[in-house]
Design an enzyme around this catalytic site. Structure first.
Site, PDB file in Angstrom:
ATOM      1  N   PHE A  58       0.805  -1.228   0.000  1.00 38.13           N
ATOM      2  CA  PHE A  58       0.000   0.000   0.000  1.00 38.13           C
ATOM      3  C   PHE A  58       0.834   1.273   0.000  1.00 38.13           C
ATOM      4  CE2 PHE A  58      -2.367  -3.206   2.593  1.00 38.13           C
ATOM      5  CZ  PHE A  58      -3.239  -3.602   1.596  1.00 38.13           C
TER       6      PHE A  58
ATOM      7  N   THR B 109      -1.741  -7.951  -5.595  1.00 38.80           N
ATOM      8  CA  THR B 109      -2.642  -7.436  -6.630  1.00 38.80           C
ATOM      9  C   THR B 109      -2.956  -8.462  -7.706  1.00 38.80           C
ATOM     10  OG1 THR B 109      -0.767  -6.607  -7.898  1.00 38.80           O
ATOM     11  CG2 THR B 109      -1.758  -5.107  -6.293  1.00 38.80           C
TER      12      THR B 109
ATOM     13  N   PRO C 207     -10.076  -9.998 -15.293  1.00 41.07           N
ATOM     14  CA  PRO C 207     -11.276  -9.500 -14.609  1.00 41.07           C
ATOM     15  C   PRO C 207     -11.402  -9.981 -13.169  1.00 41.07           C
ATOM     16  CG  PRO C 207     -11.814 -10.230 -16.829  1.00 41.07           C
ATOM     17  CD  PRO C 207     -10.397 -10.652 -16.578  1.00 41.07           C
TER      18      PRO C 207
ATOM     19  N   THR D 171      -8.994 -10.715 -10.774  1.00 38.21           N
ATOM     20  CA  THR D 171      -8.161  -9.967  -9.824  1.00 38.21           C
ATOM     21  C   THR D 171      -8.394  -8.463  -9.933  1.00 38.21           C
ATOM     22  OG1 THR D 171      -6.330 -10.126 -11.404  1.00 38.21           O
ATOM     23  CG2 THR D 171      -6.379 -11.733  -9.612  1.00 38.21           C
TER      24      THR D 171
ATOM     25  N   GLN E 289      -9.292  -5.876  -6.857  1.00 37.07           N
ATOM     26  CA  GLN E 289      -8.635  -4.614  -6.526  1.00 37.07           C
ATOM     27  C   GLN E 289      -9.641  -3.486  -6.352  1.00 37.07           C
ATOM     28  OE1 GLN E 289      -5.120  -3.789  -5.957  1.00 37.07           O
ATOM     29  NE2 GLN E 289      -5.533  -5.923  -5.442  1.00 37.07           N
TER      30      GLN E 289
ATOM     31  N   LYS F  14      -4.347   0.701 -17.781  1.00 44.29           N
ATOM     32  CA  LYS F  14      -4.278   1.797 -16.827  1.00 44.29           C
ATOM     33  C   LYS F  14      -4.231   1.203 -15.422  1.00 44.29           C
ATOM     34  CE  LYS F  14      -6.781   5.215 -19.597  1.00 44.29           C
ATOM     35  NZ  LYS F  14      -7.941   6.140 -19.645  1.00 44.29           N
TER      36      LYS F  14
ATOM     37  N   GLU G  56      -5.439   1.804  -7.120  1.00 46.82           N
ATOM     38  CA  GLU G  56      -5.757   2.897  -6.204  1.00 46.82           C
ATOM     39  C   GLU G  56      -7.079   3.594  -6.497  1.00 46.82           C
ATOM     40  OE1 GLU G  56      -1.559   4.723  -4.980  1.00 46.82           O
ATOM     41  OE2 GLU G  56      -1.575   3.900  -7.005  1.00 46.82           O
TER      42      GLU G  56
END
Length: 710
Positions: free
Chosen positions: A246, A473, A598, A600, A604, A666, A670
């Protein structure tokens, strides 16, 4: 020797199909080893001793009694520790946090400053000895009081300009039909990944090797090489599995202390942080005090936008939480002023934390937009759509895809926004007041130069090597799918190896730039390898390897505003008699480029939204003014959202492409948290008619606000 064979061009692409993690079985069976679990012969254990005063000097360290304790091998402190170099510029043009340069002087700038490392044969012996070590201090008064109008606050550029201005703000506000002028605050927040920070250092035939939990092996190599004046080629950092980061898992005191101890003792030394130590040594998100002033005409179009934010930093290192930066992308106005300022206090240095700047900044800006919508009598979504900019409000650059409008329209349809009565405090379900809210989200989508290698083996399989970091991730799996498509083979024929600095320099797992940067390098290497193999060359026993470097290609990208965007929706239930706030459902619709996996990716998005619930309702680290330290520096005192707090959450995405981007990916790590807290706060207003401008929205604050107006 085997000639290369490829599949037909009609094969179904791997990218875009849901895949379970390639290392999933290893993780759930315990076969995957984390930094604190890798075995070494003759391993010693270090335990950090932290200061018990918030400001002063070390007058003496009583090492002798501790050195006589069973199993104790050494006590490192400022009087005997190896010297390190700190006068250099590291990652992203930043100087190192002096906290990393442990045991270099007798000054104590905050409570929890590392003052010694006790090394022993076992972890238990090291801890017992560390707790017995007596350190004497010359204590002086400290200051941890954070206020928005602190006289010593000053602007800081950080990774963006500290101040931007255009137009006459006062004149634009005076000419506006509607004005919002409000202050919003967010508290200190901490990362708390499941895996604590850990590092093992050893010297192997003149080469330093560090087994670490980090967000970028080449990042750690660079910092350690600079600190210890080493040739980077003589340092190897490995970090195969990481249990969350993080933003906190860069270079910290424990890695440097482990290297020092391994150098002194000439044997492997492991240092693992406790959960409590992480509160002072792993960085955190600074509290913010933000003032937002908005002025709009009768049609709701912004004429004035001011977003000013103050955060804190330590007295030894400058770090800014750039909360005002989000306004520079989201909305334009004739007069547009933003500023990020900091104040130095006797506290540990903050650091990057998931969506640094955007997470707290979006709360203030999107809550203020909601207040403006109320004043204007315009639907909150419609107000945002009326203020969609045609180009970057500050940069003036074109947007490389800005599908925020599509996110709002599709999200509103799925959420049932059209049935919403805009008047607050009307809907009830027994003792609960119900409300719905929304907010916009954005996060930059960048790429950094990276290298990768792709190797074809005689048996028809391939190995890709890149110094990437999978911090939970699913990056390893995503890169496997990218490589398989680039090679035009099934994913089962591709092995992706990551987390080793010997694989060459690569972008860190940070800034939502990792997967995009790594995929670019892998695509180039795999493409060149296919071209070589397509010529029909035999593959020798050692295989054929191609290396890529994307430095030139990334440098050639046309300047543009590149971002992921999203629309957040929340429904809450509030009991004003008990102060309880429950999020009943959430929906996030995102425009985040090409979705590699899709399964994972949704993980996120949902994880970020859950963190938004935690941010809105629970997370708050409180400092004691008397001691300068935290009240309850553990997961009992620092509250986070748990299963009972998490409702039905949905996350989805829309088609979002950028023809000028050869990768099309992209960042998604976050964007999920951005806007989530604002959507919840706006929903609480809709339920109760009361604005909460300070997070978290605690029960006591709800009770003080009282019942909605009749």
């Amino acid at each position: 020797m085997t000639a290369f064979t490829t599949e037909t061009p009609t094969r179904t692409p791997s990218v875009g199909t849901a895949r379970t993690r390639v290392e999933g079985r290893d993780k759930v069976t315990g076969a995957a080893r984390y930094a604190g679990e890798v075995p070494f012969a003759d391993l010693a254990h270090g335990w950090l001793v932290l200061s018990t005063v918030a400001r002063g000097r070390i007058s003496a360290v009583d090492s002798a009694p501790v050195l006589a304790m069973p199993g104790v091998l050494a006590v490192l402190e400022h009087g005997n520790a190896p010297r390190v170099e700190t006068d250099y510029v590291g990652l992203m043009g930043m100087k190192p946090d002096p906290t990393c340069a442990v045991f270099q002087h007798d000054r104590v700038p905050h409570l929890g400053w590392p003052v010694a490392l006790v090394v022993a044969e076992t972890s238990e012996q090291a801890r017992e000895a560390a707790e017995a070590l007596v350190v004497h201090y010359e204590q002086v008064p400290h200051d941890v009081g954070f206020t928005g109008e602190h006289p010593d606050a000053y602007p800081v550029d950080g990774h963006m300009p500290g101040v931007t201005e255009k137009g006459d703000l006062d004149a634009a506000l005076a000419a506006s039909a509607f004005v919002v002028d409000a202050e919003y605050t967010t508290p200190e927040e901490h990362h708390n990944p499941m895996e604590p920070h850990a590092a093992t250092a050893r010297w192997d035939d003149g080469r330093l090797e560090v087994i670490d939990s980090n967000q970028g092996a080449t990042w750690v190599v660079g910092e350690l090489a600079n600190l210890f004046s080493l040739d980077p080629a003589s340092v190897r950092v490995r970090s195969e599995h990481v249990g969350g980061g993080f933003g906190s898992k860069g270079v910290r005191a424990h890695q440097v202390a482990a290297v020092m101890a391994a150098t002194v003792l000439q044997r492997p030394v492991r240092v693992v942080l406790t959960r409590r130590q992480m509160f002072s040594l792993a960085g955190y998100r600074s509290p913010t005090i933000q003032r937002v002033r908005l002025g709009a005409d009768t049609g709701g179009r912004l004429r004035a936008l001011e977003h000013r934010s103050v955060s804190l930093t330590s007295t030894v290192h400058e770090f800014v939480e750039p909360s005002a930066g989000v306004a520079r992308v989201m909305y334009d106005a004739d007069a547009h002023h933003t500023a990020n300022r900091v104040v130095r206090l006797d506290v540990p240095t903050p650091t990057f934390m998931r969506a640094p700047g955007e997470a707290p900044g979006s709360f203030a800006l999107e809550a203020a937009l909601d207040e403006l919508a109320e004043q204007c009598g315009i639907d909150p979504i419609e107000l945002r759509l009326r203020n969609e900019p045609a180009k970057g409000p500050v940069s003036g650059l074109p947007f490389a895809g800005r599908n925020l409008t599509a996110c709002f329209r599709e999200g509103a349809r799925r959420f049932g926004w059209a049935e919403r009565d805009p008047r607050p405090g009307l809907r009830r379900d027994g003792r609960w007041l119900l409300g719905t809210g929304t907010a916009a989200a954005s996060f930059p989508s960048g790429a950094a130069p990276s290298t990768a290698t792709a190797t074809a083996h005689p048996d028809g399989t391939f190995t890709v090597r890149i110094s990437a970091a999978d911090i939970g991730t699913g990056a390893r799996t995503a890169l496997t799918l990218v490589a398989a498509d680039a090679l035009q083979v099934p994913p089962e024929r591709v092995t992706v190896r990551i987390g080793d600095s010997d694989f060459g320099p690569a972008m860190i797992a940070g800034g939502s730039m990792g997967t995009r940067s790594w995929s670019w390098a892998i695509t180039v290497a795999a493409g060149e390898l296919r071209e070589r193999l397509a010529l029909g060359a035999d593959i020798p026993p050692e295989g054929i390897t191609v290396r890529s470097d994307t430095t030139e290609a990334i440098g050639a990208l046309a300047p543009a505003e590149r971002h992921s965007f999203g629309a957040q929706f929340a429904e809450v239930a509030v009991d004003v008699s008990t102060g309880e706030v429950r999020v009943r459902r959430m929906l996030g619709l995102f425009a985040a480029g090409r979705i590699v996996n899709p399964l994972t990716a949704r993980n996120q998005f949902l994880g970020g939204m859950i963190w938004g619930i935690s941010m809105a309702l629970h997370e708050e680290a409180v400092r004691d003014g008397a001691s300068g330290g935290h009240v309850g520096a553990d997961l009992a005192g620092y509250h986070v959202a748990t299963h009972a707090d998490v409702p039905r959450i949905e996350a989805d995405w829309i088609e979002d492409t950028d023809p000028s981007d050869p990768v099309g990916i992209k960042g998604i790590g976050e964007i999920g948290i951005v806007g989530a807290a604002a959507a919840i706060a706006n929903a609480v207003w809709h339920a109760t008619g009361t604005r909460h401008r300070s997070l978290p929205i605690r029960p006591d604050r709800v009770i003080r606000a009282g019942a909605p107006r009749a």
